[in-house]
Structures are given as C-alpha cells and as structure tokens.
Design a protein around this motif. Sequence first.
Motif, PDB file in Angstrom:
ATOM      1  N   UNK A 234      49.172  36.460  32.672  1.00  0.00           N
ATOM      2  CA  UNK A 234      49.531  36.791  31.307  1.00  0.00           C
ATOM      3  C   UNK A 234      49.576  38.180  30.727  1.00  0.00           C
ATOM      4  N   UNK A 235      48.705  39.115  31.174  1.00  0.00           N
ATOM      5  CA  UNK A 235      48.609  40.396  30.907  1.00  0.00           C
ATOM      6  C   UNK A 235      47.490  40.395  29.499  1.00  0.00           C
ATOM      7  N   UNK A 236      46.892  39.320  29.304  1.00  0.00           N
ATOM      8  CA  UNK A 236      46.208  39.508  28.066  1.00  0.00           C
ATOM      9  C   UNK A 236      45.019  40.706  28.211  1.00  0.00           C
ATOM     10  N   UNK A 237      44.650  40.592  29.409  1.00  0.00           N
ATOM     11  CA  UNK A 237      43.657  41.863  30.147  1.00  0.00           C
ATOM     12  C   UNK A 237      44.244  42.474  31.118  1.00  0.00           C
ATOM     13  N   UNK A 238      44.423  43.831  31.031  1.00  0.00           N
ATOM     14  CA  UNK A 238      45.470  44.820  31.660  1.00  0.00           C
ATOM     15  C   UNK A 238      44.507  45.281  32.870  1.00  0.00           C
ATOM     16  N   UNK A 239      45.065  45.424  34.017  1.00  0.00           N
ATOM     17  CA  UNK A 239      44.314  46.214  35.173  1.00  0.00           C
ATOM     18  C   UNK A 239      43.836  47.529  34.650  1.00  0.00           C
TER      19      UNK A 239
ATOM     20  N   UNK B  68      33.082  35.342  40.930  1.00  0.00           N
ATOM     21  CA  UNK B  68      32.990  35.670  42.434  1.00  0.00           C
ATOM     22  C   UNK B  68      34.412  34.977  43.059  1.00  0.00           C
ATOM     23  N   UNK B  69      34.867  33.978  42.486  1.00  0.00           N
ATOM     24  CA  UNK B  69      36.298  33.695  42.848  1.00  0.00           C
ATOM     25  C   UNK B  69      37.419  34.762  42.576  1.00  0.00           C
ATOM     26  N   UNK B  70      37.345  35.090  41.582  1.00  0.00           N
ATOM     27  CA  UNK B  70      38.346  36.075  41.136  1.00  0.00           C
ATOM     28  C   UNK B  70      38.013  37.344  41.797  1.00  0.00           C
ATOM     29  N   UNK B  71      37.015  37.801  42.230  1.00  0.00           N
ATOM     30  CA  UNK B  71      36.602  38.964  43.031  1.00  0.00           C
ATOM     31  C   UNK B  71      37.448  38.786  44.543  1.00  0.00           C
ATOM     32  N   UNK B  72      37.160  37.358  45.017  1.00  0.00           N
ATOM     33  CA  UNK B  72      37.596  37.129  46.351  1.00  0.00           C
ATOM     34  C   UNK B  72      38.951  37.192  46.418  1.00  0.00           C
ATOM     35  N   UNK B  73      39.686  36.989  45.218  1.00  0.00           N
ATOM     36  CA  UNK B  73      41.041  36.953  45.330  1.00  0.00           C
ATOM     37  C   UNK B  73      41.608  38.411  44.902  1.00  0.00           C
TER      38      UNK B  73
ATOM     39  N   UNK C 183      41.276  39.992  41.984  1.00  0.00           N
ATOM     40  CA  UNK C 183      41.908  40.105  40.527  1.00  0.00           C
ATOM     41  C   UNK C 183      40.776  40.843  39.928  1.00  0.00           C
ATOM     42  N   UNK C 184      39.694  40.915  40.347  1.00  0.00           N
ATOM     43  CA  UNK C 184      38.534  41.871  39.728  1.00  0.00           C
ATOM     44  C   UNK C 184      37.761  42.700  40.764  1.00  0.00           C
ATOM     45  N   UNK C 185      37.431  43.750  40.394  1.00  0.00           N
ATOM     46  CA  UNK C 185      36.667  44.766  41.098  1.00  0.00           C
ATOM     47  C   UNK C 185      35.508  45.196  40.503  1.00  0.00           C
TER      48      UNK C 185
ATOM     49  N   UNK D  33      39.480  44.372  35.658  1.00  0.00           N
ATOM     50  CA  UNK D  33      40.449  43.619  36.262  1.00  0.00           C
ATOM     51  C   UNK D  33      41.366  44.602  37.167  1.00  0.00           C
ATOM     52  N   UNK D  34      41.877  43.987  38.311  1.00  0.00           N
ATOM     53  CA  UNK D  34      42.565  44.688  39.353  1.00  0.00           C
ATOM     54  C   UNK D  34      43.873  44.036  39.826  1.00  0.00           C
TER      55      UNK D  34
END
Length: 249
Positions: A26-31, A57-62, A64-66, A74-75
């Motif tokens: 949704x863009x609440x947290x920007x890259x 860890x799920x988000x990192x695998x996808x 979406x975060x680094x 956020x990535x």
Amino acid sequence: MMDIEKLQLHPAYRVVSDDLRQRIVRGEIQPGEPLPTESDLASRFGVHRSTIREGLRQLEQDGLVRRQGKKLLVAVPRNSDLASAAERALRMHQVTFGDVWQVASALEPLCAELAAQRITEAELAALALNIEQTAAHVAHGRSVVASTIEFQSLVAEATRNQALQLARAPVSLLMRAGYAAIAPALPQSGERLLEAHRHVFEALRQHDVEAAVGWTRKHLLDYRRGCEFAGLDLDLPIPLAMPADGPPK
C-alpha cells in the motif's frame, strides 16, 4: 446436526508477514525506509520476537525487505526473484511441457515484435555478445541452455514492458527442462538454435518486426518438434526438481 466449517487459523508469523506485506504494497512504508526493530514490532503485535523474526524471514525471502547492517529496509523485489518464485509455484501446480510451450508461443513472439520496434544499440550489443558466447559453447560441445534463456531475457528487456517481462520470465525458465531433454537426443540442436538467434538478431537490428516474429515462431516450433523427437510427452507435468536441469527420468 449443524454444518460448521472448521476455523482456518493461520500461524502468528504469517499474520505478521501478511500485515507488513500489505503495508509495504500500500506504500505505507516506502522502498529504502527501515522497518521498526524486532523488539518494537513484537510489542506492537503482542507476540514473541521469534515470531517477528520468522515473519520477517518470509518477507526477506519474497524480496520485500533486505538487510543493511542491523537494519531491515523495505525493497522492491528483483525480477529474477519473482521469476524463480513463480517458476517453483508453477512446477508445484504441475504445469505440463505443453502448457509452457503454448504460453511461450504467445509471449515470445510478442517480445520479438516490441523489441524490433524499440531496441537500442546497447541492447543489440548485449545480444551480439550473447550470440558469440553461444557460438563458443556450440563449438566446444557445451550446453547452450543458459545462454538461450539469457538471449530470450535480453530480447524481453528490449521491449521495455515490465508487465510482459514479469509474465514471460518464469515460463522461459520452465522451458529449460525441454531444452535439456532435447540436447542429448539432437546433437545438432545447438547449431539450429544458434542459427535462429542470429536471424532474430539481424531482424531486430533492422527493426524488421515481421522477420523477428517469424523466426521466433519458427524457433518455438523447432522446440516442440525437438521435444517430441526426444520422446518427451508434452502432457507430462514438469518435474519439481531436475539436477542441473537434466532431462526428466
């Protein structure tokens, strides 16, 4: 007797990852922005830090975060990560060799059409280098599967159409299984593939849409005939895993 469906209760870490994923989308947290710390998130969600850690860890695998030091930023997921994840999902859904060929037969000619209209000199140079490398592989009897997938990806990039690139990338990766099955059965397949790539390249260089599309379609028909000659049943699901993309047993 009442017909009551069982409650579908999701693990807490999935609730955490799904909530954060939606906020990112949704863009609440920007890259580029950092997520709150594990302790802060644990307090906000009312769960243990181990639950937060698994959700992250799920988000990192996808993709979406680094990680950057101790921070999680956020990535934007890379195309290659999305393609690999989609490829695995398609294999799990037991898509067949024929399914993949049908979709590729629609998407790859479209890539050739748009690339012929939009390709730049730099993109042509990258394709020329790929063809040189493929020719070296053929001359030394090495596999051309990886360079073939790269050639297709370079053509797709020249379309400058992100939706098209994302749609065809996992399909292109799945076609490795067919290429790997064809190679041992048809030693001349590398030469034929190289010839098709050279014709596609020349058509793209001249911005000849008809020729680029025509040679791409011809190559895909060769692919199907090669699979059939190799004894590959196109109605078979593509295996979940094949070492070094070897042919299915």
